[in-house]
Scaffold this motif. Sequence first.
Motif, PDB file in Angstrom:
ATOM      1  N   LEU A  49       2.606 -49.516  13.145  1.00 18.86           N
ATOM      2  CA  LEU A  49       3.875 -48.931  13.584  1.00 18.86           C
ATOM      3  C   LEU A  49       3.727 -48.291  14.958  1.00 18.86           C
ATOM      4  O   LEU A  49       4.599 -48.440  15.831  1.00 18.86           O
ATOM      5  CB  LEU A  49       4.338 -47.897  12.557  1.00 18.86           C
ATOM      6  N   ALA A  50       2.620 -47.604  15.184  1.00 22.48           N
ATOM      7  CA  ALA A  50       2.379 -46.974  16.487  1.00 22.48           C
ATOM      8  C   ALA A  50       2.193 -48.024  17.575  1.00 22.48           C
ATOM      9  O   ALA A  50       2.695 -47.866  18.701  1.00 22.48           O
ATOM     10  CB  ALA A  50       1.151 -46.066  16.413  1.00 22.48           C
ATOM     11  N   GLU A  51       1.503 -49.121  17.246  1.00 18.68           N
ATOM     12  CA  GLU A  51       1.216 -50.146  18.253  1.00 18.68           C
ATOM     13  C   GLU A  51       2.448 -50.963  18.626  1.00 18.68           C
ATOM     14  O   GLU A  51       2.537 -51.485  19.742  1.00 18.68           O
ATOM     15  CB  GLU A  51       0.107 -51.070  17.754  1.00 18.68           C
ATOM     16  N   SER A 124       8.545 -64.074  20.101  1.00 20.17           N
ATOM     17  CA  SER A 124       8.062 -62.785  20.606  1.00 20.17           C
ATOM     18  C   SER A 124       7.324 -62.050  19.494  1.00 20.17           C
ATOM     19  O   SER A 124       7.803 -61.980  18.359  1.00 20.17           O
ATOM     20  CB  SER A 124       9.253 -61.953  21.101  1.00 20.17           C
ATOM     21  N   VAL A 125       6.155 -61.503  19.819  1.00 18.79           N
ATOM     22  CA  VAL A 125       5.324 -60.792  18.851  1.00 18.79           C
ATOM     23  C   VAL A 125       5.030 -59.398  19.389  1.00 18.79           C
ATOM     24  O   VAL A 125       4.614 -59.245  20.543  1.00 18.79           O
ATOM     25  CB  VAL A 125       4.003 -61.555  18.592  1.00 18.79           C
ATOM     26  N   SER A 126       5.229 -58.374  18.564  1.00 24.95           N
ATOM     27  CA  SER A 126       4.967 -57.005  19.000  1.00 24.95           C
ATOM     28  C   SER A 126       3.587 -56.519  18.577  1.00 24.95           C
ATOM     29  O   SER A 126       2.973 -55.689  19.258  1.00 24.95           O
ATOM     30  CB  SER A 126       6.040 -56.055  18.466  1.00 24.95           C
ATOM     31  N   ALA A 127       3.083 -57.001  17.430  1.00 21.12           N
ATOM     32  CA  ALA A 127       1.758 -56.599  16.946  1.00 21.12           C
ATOM     33  C   ALA A 127       1.309 -57.594  15.890  1.00 21.12           C
ATOM     34  O   ALA A 127       2.136 -58.271  15.258  1.00 21.12           O
ATOM     35  CB  ALA A 127       1.781 -55.185  16.367  1.00 21.12           C
ATOM     36  N   PRO A 154       1.651 -60.152  23.738  1.00 16.64           N
ATOM     37  CA  PRO A 154       1.789 -59.817  25.160  1.00 16.64           C
ATOM     38  C   PRO A 154       0.595 -58.974  25.607  1.00 16.64           C
ATOM     39  O   PRO A 154      -0.118 -58.397  24.784  1.00 16.64           O
ATOM     40  CB  PRO A 154       3.082 -58.991  25.199  1.00 16.64           C
ATOM     41  N   ARG A 155       0.369 -58.912  26.899  1.00 17.01           N
ATOM     42  CA  ARG A 155      -0.689 -58.054  27.433  1.00 17.01           C
ATOM     43  C   ARG A 155      -0.477 -56.625  26.973  1.00 17.01           C
ATOM     44  O   ARG A 155       0.631 -56.104  27.036  1.00 17.01           O
ATOM     45  CB  ARG A 155      -0.699 -58.103  28.958  1.00 17.01           C
ATOM     46  N   GLY A 156      -1.536 -56.004  26.476  1.00 18.49           N
ATOM     47  CA  GLY A 156      -1.435 -54.652  25.954  1.00 18.49           C
ATOM     48  C   GLY A 156      -1.100 -54.601  24.483  1.00 18.49           C
ATOM     49  O   GLY A 156      -1.246 -53.552  23.846  1.00 18.49           O
ATOM     50  N   TRP A 198      -9.561 -50.795  12.822  1.00 16.46           N
ATOM     51  CA  TRP A 198      -9.797 -50.965  14.253  1.00 16.46           C
ATOM     52  C   TRP A 198      -8.545 -51.535  14.908  1.00 16.46           C
ATOM     53  O   TRP A 198      -7.759 -52.252  14.274  1.00 16.46           O
ATOM     54  CB  TRP A 198     -10.939 -51.945  14.481  1.00 16.46           C
ATOM     55  N   THR A 199      -8.376 -51.238  16.186  1.00 13.22           N
ATOM     56  CA  THR A 199      -7.385 -51.942  17.006  1.00 13.22           C
ATOM     57  C   THR A 199      -8.103 -52.606  18.185  1.00 13.22           C
ATOM     58  O   THR A 199      -9.065 -52.049  18.728  1.00 13.22           O
ATOM     59  CB  THR A 199      -6.303 -50.982  17.553  1.00 13.22           C
ATOM     60  N   PHE A 200      -7.634 -53.799  18.524  1.00 15.42           N
ATOM     61  CA  PHE A 200      -8.166 -54.537  19.664  1.00 15.42           C
ATOM     62  C   PHE A 200      -7.008 -54.952  20.552  1.00 15.42           C
ATOM     63  O   PHE A 200      -5.964 -55.387  20.043  1.00 15.42           O
ATOM     64  CB  PHE A 200      -8.932 -55.787  19.202  1.00 15.42           C
ATOM     65  N   ARG A 201      -7.194 -54.823  21.862  1.00 21.24           N
ATOM     66  CA  ARG A 201      -6.128 -55.252  22.775  1.00 21.24           C
ATOM     67  C   ARG A 201      -6.751 -55.752  24.060  1.00 21.24           C
ATOM     68  O   ARG A 201      -7.880 -55.398  24.430  1.00 21.24           O
ATOM     69  CB  ARG A 201      -5.162 -54.099  23.071  1.00 21.24           C
ATOM     70  N   ARG A 202      -6.006 -56.593  24.752  1.00 23.40           N
ATOM     71  CA  ARG A 202      -6.330 -56.950  26.131  1.00 23.40           C
ATOM     72  C   ARG A 202      -5.497 -56.069  27.027  1.00 23.40           C
ATOM     73  O   ARG A 202      -4.267 -56.099  26.930  1.00 23.40           O
ATOM     74  CB  ARG A 202      -6.036 -58.422  26.418  1.00 23.40           C
ATOM     75  N   PRO A 203      -6.130 -55.280  27.862  1.00 21.46           N
ATOM     76  CA  PRO A 203      -5.362 -54.365  28.700  1.00 21.46           C
ATOM     77  C   PRO A 203      -4.338 -55.102  29.555  1.00 21.46           C
ATOM     78  O   PRO A 203      -4.540 -56.264  29.931  1.00 21.46           O
ATOM     79  CB  PRO A 203      -6.429 -53.679  29.560  1.00 21.46           C
ATOM     80  N   ALA A 204      -3.244 -54.429  29.849  1.00 25.80           N
ATOM     81  CA  ALA A 204      -2.226 -54.997  30.732  1.00 25.80           C
ATOM     82  C   ALA A 204      -2.800 -55.174  32.129  1.00 25.80           C
ATOM     83  O   ALA A 204      -3.742 -54.486  32.532  1.00 25.80           O
ATOM     84  CB  ALA A 204      -1.005 -54.080  30.772  1.00 25.80           C
ATOM     85  N   GLY A 205      -2.246 -56.124  32.848  1.00 25.52           N
ATOM     86  CA  GLY A 205      -2.737 -56.398  34.219  1.00 25.52           C
ATOM     87  C   GLY A 205      -3.469 -57.725  34.271  1.00 25.52           C
ATOM     88  O   GLY A 205      -3.599 -58.414  33.269  1.00 25.52           O
ATOM     89  N   PRO A 206      -3.965 -58.091  35.436  1.00 20.82           N
ATOM     90  CA  PRO A 206      -4.610 -59.397  35.600  1.00 20.82           C
ATOM     91  C   PRO A 206      -5.921 -59.475  34.850  1.00 20.82           C
ATOM     92  O   PRO A 206      -6.552 -58.463  34.581  1.00 20.82           O
ATOM     93  CB  PRO A 206      -4.828 -59.486  37.111  1.00 20.82           C
TER      94      PRO A 206
END
Length: 206
Positions: A49-51, A124-127, A154-156, A198-206
């Motif tokens: 929910l937070a992500e 579209s996917v939010s999490a 999406p990124r982030g 755990w949470t895993f993400r690709r940071p926003a940006g290039p």
Amino acid sequence: MPPIETRDDLGSRAGTALFLKRWLRRPFAVGAVVPSGRLLAEAMARTTLAEMSGREGHVIELGAGTGEVTKALLAAGIPAERLALVERDPELASFLRRHFAGPQIVEGDAARLPKILAEQGIASVSAVVSSLPLLSLPADVVRGIVEGVFNALPRGGALVQFTYGPAQPVPRNLSQALRLVGTRGPRIWRNIPPAVVWTFRRPAGP
């Protein structure tokens, strides 16, 4: 007078029995003897929910099993119409259809996630929240699943994944190759066995 069993109670008992039967047949594919406990499911739901906050699109649940995490996601306030469950096992997918009328339920392989989403019209996917036993699956399968998840996000955007062991659930060499940032939550000691979200993400940006 004995307590009256509700439909949810009966569903939970049936789900646990079905989960155990599937584990006995394919222990490495299922990964646990019983479904996720309530406290673990609630921790995964809070994190998800937070992500997804402020993001458009669906929440995708991978390896939905008998729906213990699904129930927590719905109870946390995630709208059923924004929730899509992906379950490979036909018997478990059928169980989910009988017990959850609102979410979109897809029988399919998480390693084909981008194709599944395209077939279901999910743009579209939010999490993404996963109960898949990544550490017990073959390396090429895990890579296909994780790459597919981050192709869809999406990124982030975050993958929320739990593990029972001390190591992170996405193998370190894979997370480094994909430039993922992993964040470890507290251990949930009252789960059987104790687990970490755990949470895993690709940071926003290039």
